[in-house]
Motif scaffolding. Structure first.
Motif, PDB file in Angstrom:
ATOM      1  N   ALA A 160      49.072   6.357 -16.429  1.00 42.79           N
ATOM      2  CA  ALA A 160      49.036   6.120 -17.875  1.00 42.79           C
ATOM      3  C   ALA A 160      48.465   7.301 -18.647  1.00 42.79           C
ATOM      4  CB  ALA A 160      48.224   4.865 -18.175  1.00 42.79           C
ATOM      5  N   ALA A 161      47.509   8.016 -18.045  1.00 50.94           N
ATOM      6  CA  ALA A 161      46.855   9.135 -18.741  1.00 50.94           C
ATOM      7  C   ALA A 161      46.000   9.901 -17.744  1.00 50.94           C
ATOM      8  CB  ALA A 161      45.984   8.623 -19.888  1.00 50.94           C
ATOM      9  N   PRO A 162      45.699  11.160 -18.059  1.00 47.45           N
ATOM     10  CA  PRO A 162      44.718  11.896 -17.252  1.00 47.45           C
ATOM     11  C   PRO A 162      43.333  11.809 -17.881  1.00 47.45           C
ATOM     12  CG  PRO A 162      45.843  13.427 -18.683  1.00 47.45           C
ATOM     13  CD  PRO A 162      46.370  12.048 -19.031  1.00 47.45           C
ATOM     14  N   THR A 163      42.311  11.901 -17.080  1.00 50.45           N
ATOM     15  CA  THR A 163      40.938  12.054 -17.562  1.00 50.45           C
ATOM     16  C   THR A 163      40.467  13.462 -17.202  1.00 50.45           C
ATOM     17  OG1 THR A 163      39.824  11.347 -15.528  1.00 50.45           O
ATOM     18  CG2 THR A 163      40.550   9.614 -17.045  1.00 50.45           C
ATOM     19  N   CYS A 164      39.241  13.779 -17.580  1.00 53.70           N
ATOM     20  CA  CYS A 164      38.675  15.085 -17.201  1.00 53.70           C
ATOM     21  C   CYS A 164      38.735  15.262 -15.685  1.00 53.70           C
ATOM     22  CB  CYS A 164      37.223  15.199 -17.671  1.00 53.70           C
ATOM     23  SG  CYS A 164      36.931  14.690 -19.369  1.00 53.70           S
ATOM     24  N   ALA A 165      38.358  14.184 -14.977  1.00 53.26           N
ATOM     25  CA  ALA A 165      38.348  14.236 -13.516  1.00 53.26           C
ATOM     26  C   ALA A 165      39.740  14.470 -12.961  1.00 53.26           C
ATOM     27  CB  ALA A 165      37.760  12.945 -12.955  1.00 53.26           C
ATOM     28  N   THR A 166      40.749  13.852 -13.562  1.00 48.57           N
ATOM     29  CA  THR A 166      42.124  14.022 -13.090  1.00 48.57           C
ATOM     30  C   THR A 166      42.490  15.493 -13.009  1.00 48.57           C
ATOM     31  OG1 THR A 166      42.811  11.942 -14.128  1.00 48.57           O
ATOM     32  CG2 THR A 166      44.548  13.514 -13.572  1.00 48.57           C
ATOM     33  N   CYS A 167      42.262  16.188 -14.096  1.00 46.18           N
ATOM     34  CA  CYS A 167      42.713  17.578 -14.181  1.00 46.18           C
ATOM     35  C   CYS A 167      41.841  18.543 -13.386  1.00 46.18           C
ATOM     36  CB  CYS A 167      42.753  18.017 -15.647  1.00 46.18           C
ATOM     37  SG  CYS A 167      43.923  17.086 -16.659  1.00 46.18           S
TER      38      CYS A 167
ATOM     39  N   MET B   2      39.272  17.745 -10.931  1.00 44.84           N
ATOM     40  CA  MET B   2      38.648  17.404  -9.656  1.00 44.84           C
ATOM     41  C   MET B   2      39.490  16.524  -8.744  1.00 44.84           C
ATOM     42  SD  MET B   2      34.797  16.436 -10.976  1.00 44.84           S
ATOM     43  CE  MET B   2      34.215  16.163  -9.312  1.00 44.84           C
ATOM     44  N   SER B   3      40.176  15.552  -9.316  1.00 41.67           N
ATOM     45  CA  SER B   3      40.709  14.451  -8.515  1.00 41.67           C
ATOM     46  C   SER B   3      41.957  14.826  -7.740  1.00 41.67           C
ATOM     47  CB  SER B   3      40.963  13.239  -9.416  1.00 41.67           C
ATOM     48  OG  SER B   3      39.754  12.803 -10.000  1.00 41.67           O
ATOM     49  N   ALA B   4      42.359  13.909  -6.859  1.00 39.84           N
ATOM     50  CA  ALA B   4      43.437  14.171  -5.918  1.00 39.84           C
ATOM     51  C   ALA B   4      44.812  14.114  -6.576  1.00 39.84           C
ATOM     52  CB  ALA B   4      43.372  13.168  -4.773  1.00 39.84           C
ATOM     53  N   THR B   5      45.713  14.936  -6.044  1.00 41.19           N
ATOM     54  CA  THR B   5      47.143  14.836  -6.318  1.00 41.19           C
ATOM     55  C   THR B   5      47.828  14.626  -4.975  1.00 41.19           C
ATOM     56  OG1 THR B   5      47.743  17.167  -6.001  1.00 41.19           O
ATOM     57  CG2 THR B   5      46.803  16.553  -8.140  1.00 41.19           C
ATOM     58  N   LYS B   6      49.138  14.529  -4.999  1.00 41.63           N
ATOM     59  CA  LYS B   6      49.852  14.372  -3.719  1.00 41.63           C
ATOM     60  C   LYS B   6      49.723  15.629  -2.859  1.00 41.63           C
ATOM     61  CE  LYS B   6      54.235  15.732  -5.875  1.00 41.63           C
ATOM     62  NZ  LYS B   6      55.606  15.302  -6.224  1.00 41.63           N
ATOM     63  N   ASN B   7      49.334  16.748  -3.486  1.00 37.68           N
ATOM     64  CA  ASN B   7      49.232  18.015  -2.754  1.00 37.68           C
ATOM     65  C   ASN B   7      47.808  18.538  -2.598  1.00 37.68           C
ATOM     66  OD1 ASN B   7      52.127  18.304  -2.584  1.00 37.68           O
ATOM     67  ND2 ASN B   7      52.107  18.890  -4.755  1.00 37.68           N
ATOM     68  N   GLN B   8      46.854  17.957  -3.330  1.00 39.48           N
ATOM     69  CA  GLN B   8      45.478  18.453  -3.312  1.00 39.48           C
ATOM     70  C   GLN B   8      44.492  17.317  -3.069  1.00 39.48           C
ATOM     71  OE1 GLN B   8      44.425  21.610  -6.401  1.00 39.48           O
ATOM     72  NE2 GLN B   8      46.231  20.732  -7.374  1.00 39.48           N
ATOM     73  N   GLU B   9      43.455  17.626  -2.311  1.00 38.47           N
ATOM     74  CA  GLU B   9      42.377  16.679  -2.116  1.00 38.47           C
ATOM     75  C   GLU B   9      41.427  16.726  -3.309  1.00 38.47           C
ATOM     76  OE1 GLU B   9      40.405  17.749   1.480  1.00 38.47           O
ATOM     77  OE2 GLU B   9      41.953  16.884   2.785  1.00 38.47           O
ATOM     78  N   VAL B  10      40.566  15.728  -3.390  1.00 39.26           N
ATOM     79  CA  VAL B  10      39.488  15.754  -4.375  1.00 39.26           C
ATOM     80  C   VAL B  10      38.610  16.969  -4.099  1.00 39.26           C
ATOM     81  CG1 VAL B  10      37.448  14.544  -5.236  1.00 39.26           C
ATOM     82  CG2 VAL B  10      39.464  13.243  -4.533  1.00 39.26           C
ATOM     83  N   SER B  11      38.151  17.636  -5.164  1.00 44.51           N
ATOM     84  CA  SER B  11      37.215  18.747  -5.003  1.00 44.51           C
ATOM     85  C   SER B  11      36.090  18.630  -6.014  1.00 44.51           C
ATOM     86  CB  SER B  11      37.918  20.091  -5.194  1.00 44.51           C
ATOM     87  OG  SER B  11      36.967  21.151  -5.145  1.00 44.51           O
ATOM     88  N   HIS B  12      34.867  18.843  -5.553  1.00 50.44           N
ATOM     89  CA  HIS B  12      33.713  18.835  -6.446  1.00 50.44           C
ATOM     90  C   HIS B  12      33.375  20.235  -6.957  1.00 50.44           C
ATOM     91  CE1 HIS B  12      33.328  14.720  -5.212  1.00 50.44           C
ATOM     92  NE2 HIS B  12      32.283  14.540  -5.980  1.00 50.44           N
ATOM     93  N   ASP B  13      34.272  21.181  -6.724  1.00 47.62           N
ATOM     94  CA  ASP B  13      34.175  22.491  -7.362  1.00 47.62           C
ATOM     95  C   ASP B  13      35.101  22.464  -8.569  1.00 47.62           C
ATOM     96  OD1 ASP B  13      34.257  25.099  -8.235  1.00 47.62           O
ATOM     97  OD2 ASP B  13      34.328  25.982  -6.232  1.00 47.62           O
ATOM     98  N   VAL B  14      34.532  22.247  -9.743  1.00 41.89           N
ATOM     99  CA  VAL B  14      35.334  21.993 -10.938  1.00 41.89           C
ATOM    100  C   VAL B  14      36.023  23.245 -11.479  1.00 41.89           C
ATOM    101  CG1 VAL B  14      33.984  20.004 -11.667  1.00 41.89           C
ATOM    102  CG2 VAL B  14      33.292  22.289 -12.399  1.00 41.89           C
ATOM    103  N   GLY B  15      35.780  24.398 -10.881  1.00 40.16           N
ATOM    104  CA  GLY B  15      36.387  25.631 -11.382  1.00 40.16           C
ATOM    105  C   GLY B  15      37.661  26.047 -10.683  1.00 40.16           C
TER     106      GLY B  15
END
Length: 474
Positions: A241-248, A250-263
Motif C-alpha cells: 500500500a505504501a513505503p515507510t522510512c524503514a521500507t526504503c 532498511m527493510s527487506a525486498t525480494k533481493n535484499q535482506e533487512v539491514s541496520h546500516d541505514v546508509g
C-alpha cells in the motif's frame, strides 16, 4: 528483530523476582514486556539487564530478594548483540552509531554557548553543562553516559536514548532509539513517526517531507493495510500500500535482506554545506562503507523503488534529484563557502559573533538541506518554498549585502591586512556575481536568456490571457 538463538526454556528465577516487584512499582513496563517477542522467548528483565561485577555501571539491586546478582540500568548494543549480533554489527557500521560526533561540532557549540550556559550543575559535571544541549542535541545524537557510585547515572546524561550514545561499556548507540522499550515492537519501529523523533525540524525535516509526499499520503490512507507487525516484512509481498522510512532505507525486498546500516541505499550525503557522496563520509569516519560506492547504493535503492515503479520512472526521478543537487552545489554551496573563506579575515574571531555567520549557516544548514532532502523524498513544497526559494532569497537579500558591507567598512582600513582582505572580497563578489548563475542580480542577464524569459511570458499570456498581476504592472 532476528529470532533469539538458544532462548531460555523458561523465564528465569531472577526475572520472576523482578516482575513480581515491578508489577507493583511500574506495572506499565511489565505489561509492555508481556506483549513483546522477548516474553514469548522467555527473555526477561535479568537476561537484558544482568551485569558482571567488574562492569563500570554494575550494581547490586534488591540484594535480599535477588541475591548477589549485579545488574545495570543501561542495555547497550553490546548487550543486545548477545542475541542480535548481525543487527548490532550492521548498526555499528552505520552513521547512526556515529551520531555522538556532534559533541564536538558547530551545532553543539550553538547549544552550549550561543543558546546555553553552564547553569546545569551535576555530580559528573561540577563545572556545569548547558540544559539546551542536555534536552536538545544529546537526546537525538546521544551523550557520553557518566556513571556515579553504585551504578547511578548522572542526570545530565541519563535518561538518554540518543542513537549515537557513548555507553559505559565502550559501545556506541542505543537500540531503544528505534525499538522503544519494553515491548520493542517492530510495528513501532517501522512506523514513520518513530523516525520523526529526530528527523524533523528546520534543518532536517525528513518526516515533514514524507508526510507531504505521495508516499506519506498513501501510508496515512492505508495504515490498516501495512501489515506492520508481520515477520517477514517484504515490500511487494507482505505489503504494497505504501513505503515507510524503514521500507526504503532498511527493510527487506525480494533481493535484499533487512539491514541496520541505514546508509547503504543513500547516494548523496546532504548534511554538509556541499552535498557529497556517502562513501567519502564513511571514509572520514573510518566505517566499512568507505568501500561501497554511491552507485552501488543507488542500485540498492532502485531495487526498492522497482517494487512499485517502472525503471523509466525511477531513472528519471534520479535525473531530477541529481540536477537539484547540482543546482544547489554549484549556484549556492560552492560560491557561498568560497566567499566566506575570503571574508574570514574581516570577521570577529569568535565563532557566531558575526551576523553573516548565522546568515550563511541557515542558508546551507537549514534551507539548503530542506531543498536537497525535499528533492530526495519527492516533497515539492519543501524543495521549493521551504528550500530553494529561501536559499535564493537570503543569498541575494542578506548574504551578498552583508558581504558588501564588510567590503565597504574595510576598504580604507588602516590595517593593511584588512584592507587587502576587503579588496580580495570585493573581487570575489564581483567574480561570483558575474557568473551565468548570478549575473541577473546585477542587471547583466544574457540577451538570449532574457529572450527566452520573455517568450515564456508571451506564451503564458497567449494560453491563459493577461494575468492580473501583469495588467496591474502595466
Amino acid at each position: 528483530m532476528a529470532a533469539v538463538e538458544s532462548a531460555p526454556d523458561e523465564i528465569s528465577e531472577e526475572t520472576k523476582i523482578c516482575v513480581k516487584c515491578h508489577k507493583k512499582r511500574s506495572p506499565g513496563i511489565v505489561k509492555q514486556w508481556e506483549n513483546s517477542a522477548h516474553f514469548g522467548k522467555n527473555v526477561g528483565c535479568y537476561e537484558c539487564h544482568k551485569a558482571e561485577p567488574g562492569d563500570v555501571d554494575a550494581f547490586l539491586h534488591e540484594q535480599k530478594k535477588v541475591g548477589n546478582k549485579h545488574i545495570s540500568i543501561i542495555v547497550s548494543p553490546k548487550d543486545c548483540a548477545n542475541c542480535h549480533e548481525k543487527e548490532v554489527t550492521e548498526f555499528t557500521n552505520s552513521h547512526h552509531s556515529q551520531a555522538a560526533r556532534i559533541l564536538g561540532s558547530m551545532d553543539n557549540l550553538l547549544a552550549e554557548v550561543v543558546e546555553g550556559n553552564r547553569g546545569m550543575i551535576t555530580e559528573a559535571h561540577p563545572e556545569g553543562v548547558s540544559a539546551a544541549v542536555v534536552n536538545g542535541c544529546w537526546q537525538c545524537h546521544g551523550t557520553e553516559v557518566k556513571v556515579l557510585d553504585e551504578g547511578r547515572l548522572d542526570p545530565a546524561t541519563w535518561p538518554n536514548t540518543g542513537i549515537g550514545r557513548l555507553n559505559p561499556d565502550g559501545s556506541r548507540g542505543s537500540c531503544t532509539a528505534c525499538h522503544s522499550r519494553h515491548e520493542f515492537s517492530v510495528a513501532v519501529a517501522r512506523n514513520p513517526e518513530n523516525c520523526g523523533k529526530c528527523h524533523m525540524g528546520p534543518d532536517h525535516p525528513q518526516y515533514e517531507i514524507y508526510i507531504e509526499s505521495k508516499h506519506g499520503i498513501a501510508f496515512r490512507a492505508n495504515t490498516d493495510k501495512m501489515n506492520l507487525d508481520a515477520h517477514p516484512w517484504v515490500v511487494g509481498k507482505d505489503y504494497s500500500a505504501a513505503p515507510t522510512c524503514a521500507t526504503c532505507h532498511m527493510s527487506a525486498t525480494k533481493n535484499q535482506e533487512v539491514s541496520h546500516d541505514v546508509g547503504l541505499r543513500i547516494s548523496w550525503t546532504n548534511r554538509p554545506a556541499i552535498s557529497i557522496r556517502p562513501e567519502l563520509t564513511d571514509e572520514k569516519m573510518g566505517l566499512p562503507g568507505a568501500d561501497i560506492k554511491w552507485d552501488e547504493r543507488r542500485d540498492n535503492m532502485k531495487d526498492v523503488c522497482s517494487n512499485c515503479h517502472s525503471s523509466e520512472f525511477v531513472d528519471n526521478f534520479y535525473v531530477q534529484y541529481d540536477e537539484l543537487i547540482k543546482l544547489y552545489n554549484n549556484k549556492f554551496g560552492k560560491p557561498g563557502l568560497a566567499l566566506m573563506k575570503v571574508a574570514k579575515p574581516l570577521l570577529k574571531p569568535v565563532k557566531f559573533s558575526n551576523k553573516i555567520e548565522f546568515t550563511w549557516f541557515e542558508i546551507w544548514h537549514h534551507e539548503g538541506r530542506r531543498a536537497r532532502h525535499g528533492a530526495a523524498m519527492m516533497g515539492p513544497d519543501y524543495t521549493h518554498w521551504h528550500g530553494t526559494y529561501e536559499v535564493g532569497k537570503h543569498f541575494y537579500s542578506e548574504f551578498i549585502p552583508e558581504l558588501e558591507e564588510l567590503v565597504e567598512a574595510n576598504l580604507e582600513s588602516s590595517d593593511p591586512v584588512k584592507s587587502k582582505a576587503a579588496h580580495d572580497l570585493e573581487k570575489k563578489i564581483e567574480e561570483v556575481l558575474n557568473t551565468d548563475d548570478h549575473k541577473w542580480y546585477i542587471g547583466k542577464m544574457d540577451a538570449k536568456e532574457a529572450a527566452v524569459r520573455q517568450k515564456v511570458t508571451d506564451d503564458f499570456i497567449k494560453r491563459y490571457g493577461k494575468h492580473e498581476a501583469i495588467e496591474k504592472k502595466e
